[in-house]
Design an enzyme around this catalytic site. Structure first.
Site, short mmCIF file in Angstrom:
data_model
loop_
_atom_site.label_atom_id
_atom_site.label_comp_id
_atom_site.label_asym_id
_atom_site.label_seq_id
_atom_site.Cartn_x
_atom_site.Cartn_y
_atom_site.Cartn_z
CB ALA A 288 -0.92 0.00 1.22
CG ASN B 204 -1.54 3.10 -12.10
OD1 ASN B 204 -2.54 2.38 -12.17
ND2 ASN B 204 -0.76 3.13 -11.05
CB CYS C 237 -2.97 2.47 -8.23
SG CYS C 237 -2.09 2.17 -6.69
N GLY D 287 1.66 -10.21 -13.82
CA GLY D 287 0.97 -10.74 -12.65
C GLY D 287 1.55 -12.08 -12.26
#
Length: 300
Positions: free
Chosen positions: A69, A125, A128, A241
């Site tokens: 985070a 992006n 997020c 990923g």
């Protein structure tokens, strides 16, 4: 044997690049990795002004992965343009700048400033999960994806890669929305939203409560989504990923990815990108495949 790939008119020497947020701008990793061997370096997300990011603790290890985070902490465009771009220009690799923002106006301003810089592609992006406003809102709504893509396409002189969120109902719809908005390519997946609780402290492991799950744990989900997206659009797909080996990367290419990004694995093995490149080359040679494009998307 040809390992080069083309994304929106930009030719990469090979399909392996770094995932934003896991490689900085390559400065720290350059002591371990010859950046010129990479297809591209994707920078950490940069905004028009510096962002402090989220409070600590903001990283937690999980089974077969990690939660983060960070909150897109970055030094802002002024420092990035002065320091990071000149550094990357020293290497024979493509430069892909990851752009973040809270509002459409912030994205537009960032893109307009980067128009004048010697960079090859922009990765926007909009996915997020660690920013309380902006990105994740855009990334969850197909109409919002299409709108911000078309808005940025109008002002950008540089090809746009829209980075999609897996935290949605239908990744195919998101992919098609980005394509409809004029995206030159898409990249996916960003992290999955997750949580960890410290049973001894009886509190959240992350100060933000939730964070983005990455690493091997998310690879099967990422592979499925890349397959679905690649079979829904006619623009290049960059898959990511949980990729930590050449076998992983080849799976994504067989599923339809034009290129792949390696993220969390860099933390465990700084040389992983080079090992993946060499592994892909070995696979092509052993299987008498002359061009990597010959295996792209052949698994139906």
């Amino acid at each position: 044997m040809n390992t080069s790939v083309n994304i929106a008119g930009v030719t990469l020497n090979n399909p392996v690049m770094t995932a934003s947020g896991t490689f900085g701008s390559g400065m720290e990793y350059s002591q371990f990795v010859d950046l010129s061997r990479l297809g591209a370096v994707v920078t950490k997300g940069v905004a028009i002004v510096p962002w402090e990011g989220n409070p600590v603790p903001r990283i937690a290890e999980t089974a077969s992965g990690m939660l983060n985070a960070i909150g897109l902490q970055n030094p802002g465009l002024d420092t990035f343009i002065e320091r990071d771009i000149p550094f990357l220009q020293k290497y024979d690799t493509k430069i892909i700048v990851n752009v973040c923002g809270h509002t459409t106006k912030e994205y537009v301003t960032a893109v307009e400033r980067l128009n004048e810089q010697p960079v090859d592609l922009l990765e926007i992006n909009i996915s997020c999960p660690n920013v309380k406003k902006g990105g994740i809102t855009f990334g969850k709504d197909p109409k919002a994806v299409e709108k911000i893509t078309s808005t940025l396409k109008e002002v950008s002189k540089i090809p746009l890669i829209m980075k999609l969120s897996p935290n949605c109902a239908d990744i195919s719809e998101m992919a098609k929305a980005a394509e409809s908005g004029g995206a030159d390519a898409i990249s996916l997946i960003n992290t999955l939203t997750g949580m960890k609780i410290d049973i001894n402290k009886r509190t959240f492991a992350l100060a933000n409560k939730t964070g983005g799950l990455s690493g091997p744990a998310i690879k099967p989900v990422a592979l499925r989504m890349v397959y679905e997206a690649a079979h829904s659009v006619n623009i290049p797909v960059i898959g990511m990923g949980g990729i930590s080996s050449a076998e992983d990367a080849i799976e994504f290419i067989l599923a339809g990815a034009t290129a792949v990004s390696i993220g969390t694995a860099n933390f465990m093995n700084p040389n992983v990108t080079i090992e993946v490149i060499e592994g892909i080359e070995k696979y092509l040679k052993e299987n008498n495949i002359n061009d990597i494009s010959d295996i792209r998307g052949i698994v139906e």
